[in-house]
Design an enzyme around this catalytic site. Structure first.
Site, PDB file in Angstrom:
ATOM      1  N   HIS A 113       0.816  -1.210   0.000  1.00 35.48           N
ATOM      2  CA  HIS A 113       0.000   0.000   0.000  1.00 35.48           C
ATOM      3  C   HIS A 113       0.850   1.262   0.000  1.00 35.48           C
ATOM      4  O   HIS A 113       0.614   2.181   0.786  1.00 35.48           O
ATOM      5  CB  HIS A 113      -0.918   0.028   1.234  1.00 35.48           C
ATOM      6  CG  HIS A 113      -1.848  -1.131   1.330  1.00 35.48           C
ATOM      7  ND1 HIS A 113      -2.443  -1.513   2.518  1.00 35.48           N
ATOM      8  CD2 HIS A 113      -2.307  -2.001   0.395  1.00 35.48           C
ATOM      9  CE1 HIS A 113      -3.216  -2.561   2.311  1.00 35.48           C
ATOM     10  NE2 HIS A 113      -3.148  -2.879   1.030  1.00 35.48           N
TER      11      HIS A 113
ATOM     12  N   HIS B 295      -7.181  -0.622   2.839  1.00 36.52           N
ATOM     13  CA  HIS B 295      -6.567  -1.011   1.588  1.00 36.52           C
ATOM     14  C   HIS B 295      -6.913   0.090   0.585  1.00 36.52           C
ATOM     15  O   HIS B 295      -7.952   0.748   0.710  1.00 36.52           O
ATOM     16  CB  HIS B 295      -7.084  -2.368   1.156  1.00 36.52           C
ATOM     17  CG  HIS B 295      -6.735  -3.460   2.130  1.00 36.52           C
ATOM     18  ND1 HIS B 295      -5.896  -4.502   1.825  1.00 36.52           N
ATOM     19  CD2 HIS B 295      -7.095  -3.653   3.422  1.00 36.52           C
ATOM     20  CE1 HIS B 295      -5.749  -5.286   2.867  1.00 36.52           C
ATOM     21  NE2 HIS B 295      -6.484  -4.784   3.862  1.00 36.52           N
TER      22      HIS B 295
END
Length: 697
Positions: A580, A623
């Site tokens: 990420h 996310h």
């Protein structure tokens, strides 16, 4: 992003699913995702036009959202340049969600396969940074999690840019605004009754979109042991979230996934935003075409450089070609690709550009700075119960069914500091220590990977936002239930609020040479302490029913790890990216090392925008797909219908200028690869096999 030949191709979405199961039952299944085959304007270099209104550099998640929305009127011409291929020859692998873990496209030609430099805070290791090189980008290869951030994080983002920006643009980046845009992108379908009976997932349909292009739902099949997840968390003091999607994501829940319930296939930016479109002569997509640089006109408008178009090629040995942009060039290459394109185009820190032999077009010290990423690790146990990996390994007919292959790890939770530190008092002490570091230049300055004063001010602003606005309210750690390894149950812990910031830069003028990625992982000692606390909590879950009845011997890290120092050493030597990364083209004031203003325009340019996860100024407890879909939807709205209030005071143009200079109507860093020595104090992750970590894009 594949390396196949350029062809004029035809796309289609899947029709009705070729599967059946006696217990299959859907509620509220949408049928708007089923379309007949339509011709798509995939072009060759020879069939491109000389000029387009908008050129989008990068056909990934954000790029394809923008392509669809900006070309919707049938008149505005849009060209998407994608460095990889279409992915049509890999449909079977892309479309089956569960194959993400078992026959992944990562570590193939569909993956940029980036790597970091050795990380002194993480055992001196070089870490792998996978990135989708295919139409759809990482949304075509990742773990499909659709998780929204905490509202405090988005509102902190707004506050960082609001002080020096056009208010109408800045107000686009509040929680309330982004929430609506995330819902706009989504078509949510509740779980099957069987899946709900097993896992007990909670959801509120009112917090989700119902008619967007992107399908979201839960796996049609839930591994039986998922029934232990929420009760175990609750017994451990982590309450079950009744609705993790409306701004408060603290607690335990099962994530929705980017899955089309009509056929149990992956829903991603290509299948959601491009494949279903009717023929559009005004939208062209050129695969295997990497943007080698943005070109600039000789004229300057209001002190800003005007982009005239881009150059592109399929490889370093290919002949470079060019195409003009009459309105804007939009970079959508992600946290690695977008700063890389800016740097090779001459937009960035002067010392970096000079060193790489790139002529300076716009001196902008913040390009590639403020890099932040989630780090993940975990505790693993043997089990004799069926995991996803065990069932897949069996080779049974069921293991090959669409229903089983719809399963992807989706049990998760976000926990705050009071939980990690066993109460408000001890957590308050920890926060006080973080504030003390901030107020002491002798400890703070070595944590900033730049000598540029503006970048240093940005580091401080981000740090203060975390400490004052985010850490007291949002999740510091994500805890995930991972079942894709045969005979193993892993509970992962992932740092969400890293105080460590790194950088990305270049040592070559060619886009085909990888950039230098230096995240400065665990350079701030607080990060490893948070991971240590999380790992200790997760180990304690093994003594809590109903999970404990499923677990055998602890296999990682094992009984030799007991003390805080043990946990911290384990963390530093095993932690890996959760996939990420962001913040490398941060939306911050220019005097704080920002790269784009609130309109997403690059400072010092009149018509270059960056629209992807690189513009987030802060890491989020989520996310990244959901916030990027929402951000891209909002960006398209701002381009097509720009706010009418006064322009930004920060150095970029909010109204925009065409490549010929006419209004469009809206339309010092150091090269230190390591971090300063830090206190060895916080724990991280096991070296998990690549498949175990794929959940986390």
């Amino acid at each position: 992003m594949l390396a196949t030949e350029l062809l004029a191709l035809t796309l289609a979405t899947f029709a009705v699913p070729a599967f059946a199961h006696k217990n299959r039952e859907f509620h509220n299944v949408h049928t708007h995702g089923i379309y007949p085959i339509q011709p798509r304007n995939y072009i060759t270099p020879e069939t491109r036009r000389d000029s387009y209104d908008y050129i989008i550099a990068g056909g990934g998640l954000a790029g394809l959202v923008l392509a669809s929305r900006l070309s919707d009127d049938g008149k505005t011409t849009v060209l998407v340049l994608e460095a990889g291929g279409t992915g049509d020859d890999q449909k079977s692998t892309i479309n089956a969600p569960g194959l993400t873990y078992f026959t992944s496209l990562l570590n193939t030609q569909y993956d940029y396969a980036d790597k970091t430099v050795p990380q002194s805070g993480a055992g001196g290791r070089i870490m792998r940074w996978p990135r989708g090189k295919i139409l759809g980008g990482s949304s075509a290869v990742n773990g499909m999690y659709i998780v929204r951030p905490n509202s405090a994080e988005i509102d902190a983002w707004h506050d960082l840019i609001a002080e020096d920006s056009n208010k109408a643009y800045a107000d686009s980046w509040t929680w309330n605004s982004l929430y609506e845009s995330m819902k706009k992108s989504e078509a949510f379908t509740p779980p099957t009754q069987d899946a709900e009976n097993i896992a007990g997932m909670k959801y509120n349909t009112g917090s989700h979109g119902s008619s967007g292009p992107l399908h979201t739902t839960f796996p049609a099949y839930m591994i039986p042991m998922t029934s232990a997840w929420l009760p175990t968390l609750a017994a451990a003091g982590i309450p079950t979230s009744q609705d993790a999607y409306s701004g408060d994501n603290l607690g335990g829940f099962f994530s929705t996934m980017a899955i089309n319930p009509t056929n149990l296939t992956r829903s991603y930016s290509k299948s959601a935003y491009i494949d279903p479109l009717p023929p559009r002569d005004n939208l062209h997509v050129l695969a295997n075409a990497a943007v080698t640089k943005v070109t600039f006109a000789d004229n300057v408008q209001d002190g800003n450089r005007v982009a005239s178009g881009v150059e592109f090629a399929s490889s370093a040995s290919d002949t470079v070609k060019s195409v003009a942009a009459s309105k804007e060039v939009i970079l959508a290459g992600g946290a690695v690709g977008s700063p890389h394109m800016l740097l090779v185009s001459g937009v960035g820190p002067k010392d970096v550009l000079d060193s790489a032999g790139v002529s300076v077009q716009v001196e902008l010290p913040g390009v590639g700075q403020h890099l932040q990423d989630h780090l993940a690790t975990g505790v693993a146990w043997a089990t004799t119960e069926d995991t996803q990996g065990t069932i897949y390994q069996s080779g049974s007919d069921f293991s090959k069914s669409a229903e089983f292959l719809s399963y992807v790890n989706c049990g998760t939770s976000y926990v705050n500091g009071s939980y990690l530190f066993d109460g408000d008092e001890s957590f308050g002490t920890f926060v006080s220590e973080m504030k003390a570091t901030f107020n002491d230049p002798t400890t703070l300055n070595p944590l900033i990977p730049s000598t540029d004063s503006a970048v240093a001010e940005g580091y401080k602003a981000i740090y203060q936002s975390y400490v004052d606005k985010i850490i007291p309210k949002a999740g510091m750690i994500e805890i995930l239930f991972s079942l894709n390894t045969p005979g193993v149950i892993t509970i992962q812990t992932a740092l969400q609020t890293p105080l460590s910031q790194g950088r990305l830069y270049i040592n070559s003028s060619s886009i085909f040479d990888p950039p230098v990625i230096d995240p400065w992982y665990l350079s701030h000692p607080a990060d490893v302490v948070v991971l240590r606390q999380a790992l200790k909590k997760v180990r304690s879950f093994s003594q809590i029913s109903p999970l404990k009845e499923l677990l055998g011997e602890e296999t990682r890290p094992g009984p030799s790890v007991q003390t805080d120092e043990d946990w911290e050493n384990y963390a530093r030597n095993n932690v890996n990216t959760e996939f990420h990364p962001g913040c490398t083209c941060a939306m911050l004031p220019k005097n704080k090392g920002g790269v784009v203003d609130a309109s997403l325009k690059v400072y010092g340019t009149s018509n270059v925008r960056v629209i992807d996860g690189s513009v987030f100024p802060l890491s989020m407890s989520a996310h990244l797909m959901a916030p990027i879909y929402g951000m891209a939807e909002k960006a398209a709205e701002l381009i097509l219908n720009p706010p009418t209030s006064s322009s930004s005071s920060s150095g970029g143009s909010s109204t925009g200028t065409s490549a010929n200079g006419s209004p469009t109507g809206g339309s010092n860093n150091n090269n230190n690869n390591g971090a300063a020595p830090v206190r060895a104090s916080w724990v991280a992750v096991v070296s998990l096999v690549a498949g175990v970590l794929l959940f986390s894009f």
